[in-house]
Scaffold this motif. Structure first.
Motif, PDB file in Angstrom:
ATOM      1  N   VAL A  40     -38.945 -13.808 -44.206  1.00 46.91           N
ATOM      2  CA  VAL A  40     -38.918 -13.192 -45.539  1.00 46.91           C
ATOM      3  C   VAL A  40     -38.400 -14.202 -46.561  1.00 46.91           C
ATOM      4  CG1 VAL A  40     -37.793 -11.417 -46.948  1.00 46.91           C
ATOM      5  CG2 VAL A  40     -38.741 -10.819 -44.716  1.00 46.91           C
ATOM      6  N   GLY A  41     -37.363 -14.934 -46.198  1.00 44.80           N
ATOM      7  CA  GLY A  41     -36.814 -15.949 -47.101  1.00 44.80           C
ATOM      8  C   GLY A  41     -37.816 -17.048 -47.413  1.00 44.80           C
ATOM      9  N   LYS A  96     -38.001  -9.652 -51.461  1.00 47.30           N
ATOM     10  CA  LYS A  96     -37.092  -9.674 -50.304  1.00 47.30           C
ATOM     11  C   LYS A  96     -36.549  -8.287 -50.003  1.00 47.30           C
ATOM     12  CE  LYS A  96     -34.331 -12.915 -51.753  1.00 47.30           C
ATOM     13  NZ  LYS A  96     -33.270 -13.937 -51.849  1.00 47.30           N
ATOM     14  N   PHE A  97     -36.192  -7.536 -51.036  1.00 53.97           N
ATOM     15  CA  PHE A  97     -35.695  -6.181 -50.798  1.00 53.97           C
ATOM     16  C   PHE A  97     -36.749  -5.347 -50.089  1.00 53.97           C
ATOM     17  CE2 PHE A  97     -35.294  -1.712 -51.799  1.00 53.97           C
ATOM     18  CZ  PHE A  97     -34.015  -1.460 -51.312  1.00 53.97           C
ATOM     19  N   TYR A  98     -37.957  -5.356 -50.621  1.00 55.19           N
ATOM     20  CA  TYR A  98     -39.030  -4.562 -50.028  1.00 55.19           C
ATOM     21  C   TYR A  98     -39.289  -4.985 -48.578  1.00 55.19           C
ATOM     22  CZ  TYR A  98     -43.429  -2.209 -49.272  1.00 55.19           C
ATOM     23  OH  TYR A  98     -44.412  -1.418 -48.741  1.00 55.19           O
ATOM     24  N   GLU A 101     -36.291  -4.092 -46.326  1.00 58.39           N
ATOM     25  CA  GLU A 101     -36.215  -2.633 -46.178  1.00 58.39           C
ATOM     26  C   GLU A 101     -37.268  -2.118 -45.192  1.00 58.39           C
ATOM     27  OE1 GLU A 101     -35.011   1.379 -47.708  1.00 58.39           O
ATOM     28  OE2 GLU A 101     -34.050  -0.576 -47.751  1.00 58.39           O
ATOM     29  N   HIS A 102     -38.477  -2.674 -45.257  1.00 55.87           N
ATOM     30  CA  HIS A 102     -39.589  -2.139 -44.471  1.00 55.87           C
ATOM     31  C   HIS A 102     -39.952  -2.960 -43.243  1.00 55.87           C
ATOM     32  CE1 HIS A 102     -40.399   1.034 -47.323  1.00 55.87           C
ATOM     33  NE2 HIS A 102     -40.193   0.147 -48.289  1.00 55.87           N
ATOM     34  N   PHE A 105     -35.027  -5.060 -41.422  1.00 53.01           N
ATOM     35  CA  PHE A 105     -33.964  -4.148 -40.995  1.00 53.01           C
ATOM     36  C   PHE A 105     -34.480  -2.713 -40.876  1.00 53.01           C
ATOM     37  CE2 PHE A 105     -31.783  -7.567 -43.411  1.00 53.01           C
ATOM     38  CZ  PHE A 105     -31.101  -8.135 -42.350  1.00 53.01           C
ATOM     39  N   THR A 106     -35.729  -2.557 -40.505  1.00 48.56           N
ATOM     40  CA  THR A 106     -36.338  -1.230 -40.465  1.00 48.56           C
ATOM     41  C   THR A 106     -35.672  -0.305 -39.449  1.00 48.56           C
ATOM     42  OG1 THR A 106     -38.437  -0.060 -40.428  1.00 48.56           O
ATOM     43  CG2 THR A 106     -38.168  -1.806 -38.806  1.00 48.56           C
ATOM     44  N   ASP A 107     -35.044  -0.875 -38.411  1.00 49.94           N
ATOM     45  CA  ASP A 107     -34.413  -0.050 -37.385  1.00 49.94           C
ATOM     46  C   ASP A 107     -32.988   0.353 -37.734  1.00 49.94           C
ATOM     47  OD1 ASP A 107     -33.489  -2.696 -37.138  1.00 49.94           O
ATOM     48  OD2 ASP A 107     -32.991  -2.388 -35.026  1.00 49.94           O
ATOM     49  N   ARG A 108     -32.485  -0.089 -38.850  1.00 45.17           N
ATOM     50  CA  ARG A 108     -31.101   0.197 -39.224  1.00 45.17           C
ATOM     51  C   ARG A 108     -31.026   1.417 -40.137  1.00 45.17           C
ATOM     52  NH1 ARG A 108     -28.225  -5.627 -39.679  1.00 45.17           N
ATOM     53  NH2 ARG A 108     -29.003  -6.399 -37.687  1.00 45.17           N
TER      54      ARG A 108
END
Length: 182
Positions: A40-41, A96-98, A101-102, A105-108
């Motif tokens: 993502v970064g 990065k947020f999107y 989020e999806h 870290f989707t499992d958190r």
């Protein structure tokens, strides 16, 4: 089974104490949150560079290059560079947020309203954004470094703070008790 669990917990505690390189080696490979965060970064870096290129060099939407603007304590030698770099960084933050989020870290467990998490993610990115925008707006006008090289330097300097805040505050680890409740 109990011995293995104790061993894994002890190994995890040692890994957390050893730092970044140990965390990379101990990750679950390409599916680990850290590996996803890196992907993502990397994409966000490309978005920042592309946004900077479009806003600073291609599209005539902003004031002319080398337009000086006085602020309270200093004068900025190129307001176009300041605006373009700040907007390019914000485009990357939204991406990065999107993506985090999806995907990352989707499992958190999510705490609070989506808009609040977006707000806090933006706040958490302030340090890395300030480092990136600061690097571009100091290295370019003062040391005549290409804005794209300065952006790269700033991005690298701000990366780790962004990961730590994201992984431990915005999308914290689930505790084993929370996972059992699911």
């Amino acid at each position: 089974h109990r011995e293995r669990s104790t061993y894994m917990q002890t190994d995890l505690a040692r890994t957390q104490k050893r730092g970044l390189l140990a965390r990379i080696r101990a990750s679950d490979g390409p599916s680990s949150p850290f590996a996803k965060f890196l992907v993502v970064g990397a994409i966000a870096y490309v978005i920042t560079q592309a946004g900077l290129l479009l806003l600073y060099d291609v599209l005539p939407l902003l004031p002319e290059k080398d337009t000086r603007v006085g602020f309270v304590l200093f004068t900025h030698p190129d307001i176009r560079l300041l605006i373009a770099s700040a907007l390019a960084v914000e485009m990357a933050i939204l991406f990065k947020f999107y993506a985090n989020e999806h995907w990352t870290f989707t499992d958190r467990k999510r705490h609070g309203w989506f808009g609040a998490r977006l707000f806090w993610f933006n706040i958490s990115c302030l340090a890395s954004a300030a480092i990136t925008v600061g690097a571009v707006n100091v290295l370019t006008p003062v040391f005549d470094v290409s804005p794209y090289i300065a952006n790269t330097i700033g991005t690298l300097l701000g990366f780790m703070a962004n990961y730590l805040v994201s992984a431990y505050i915005i999308w914290p680890h689930r505790h084993p008790a929370d996972a059992a409740k699911r």
